[in-house]
Scaffold this motif. Structure first.
Motif, PDB file in Angstrom:
ATOM      1  N   LEU A  79       0.818  -1.208   0.000  1.00  0.00           N
ATOM      2  CA  LEU A  79       0.000   0.000   0.000  1.00  0.00           C
ATOM      3  C   LEU A  79       0.856   1.265   0.000  1.00  0.00           C
ATOM      4  N   GLN A  80       1.836   1.338   0.874  1.00  0.00           N
ATOM      5  CA  GLN A  80       2.692   2.543   0.942  1.00  0.00           C
ATOM      6  C   GLN A  80       3.408   2.792  -0.370  1.00  0.00           C
ATOM      7  N   THR A  81       3.854   1.711  -1.032  1.00  0.00           N
ATOM      8  CA  THR A  81       4.524   1.853  -2.309  1.00  0.00           C
ATOM      9  C   THR A  81       3.600   2.486  -3.337  1.00  0.00           C
ATOM     10  N   MET A  82       2.353   2.012  -3.381  1.00  0.00           N
ATOM     11  CA  MET A  82       1.392   2.559  -4.339  1.00  0.00           C
ATOM     12  C   MET A  82       1.068   4.022  -4.013  1.00  0.00           C
ATOM     13  N   LEU A  83       0.959   4.327  -2.735  1.00  0.00           N
ATOM     14  CA  LEU A  83       0.605   5.694  -2.342  1.00  0.00           C
ATOM     15  C   LEU A  83       1.723   6.685  -2.631  1.00  0.00           C
TER      16      LEU A  83
END
Length: 85
Positions: A79-83
């Motif tokens: 999730l953090q990577t996508m955000l």
């Protein structure tokens, strides 16, 4: 930070959970599209996602899916990577 758009409905516990996770993940500019009482908006969401349930969450142009899908993305550490893209 990536743009996040979420199709929602009033009093939807899954929408609330998804929104809370997004906020905890640093999302401050969440575009919420409420589908209540607007069949044309729900129809558009269904056309985009192939699903009729809410929430339906997009990060930039990528469909994440619903609340469970968002939490699974977080559990995999993605999730953090996508955000941050």
């Amino acid at each position: 930070m990536a743009q996040v758009k979420m199709y929602t409905s009033n009093y939807c516990p899954f929408c609330s959970r998804a929104k809370a996770l997004l906020q905890q993940s640093g999302v401050t500019d969440l575009e919420e599209v409420n589908v209540d009482g607007t069949p044309e908006v729900r129809a558009h969401m269904t056309q985009l996602t192939g699903r009729t349930s809410v929430p339906q969450i997009f990060i930039d142009e990528t469909l994440v899916g619903g609340c469970d899908d968002l939490y699974a993305l977080e559990a995999r550490g993605e999730l953090q990577t996508m955000l941050k893209a």
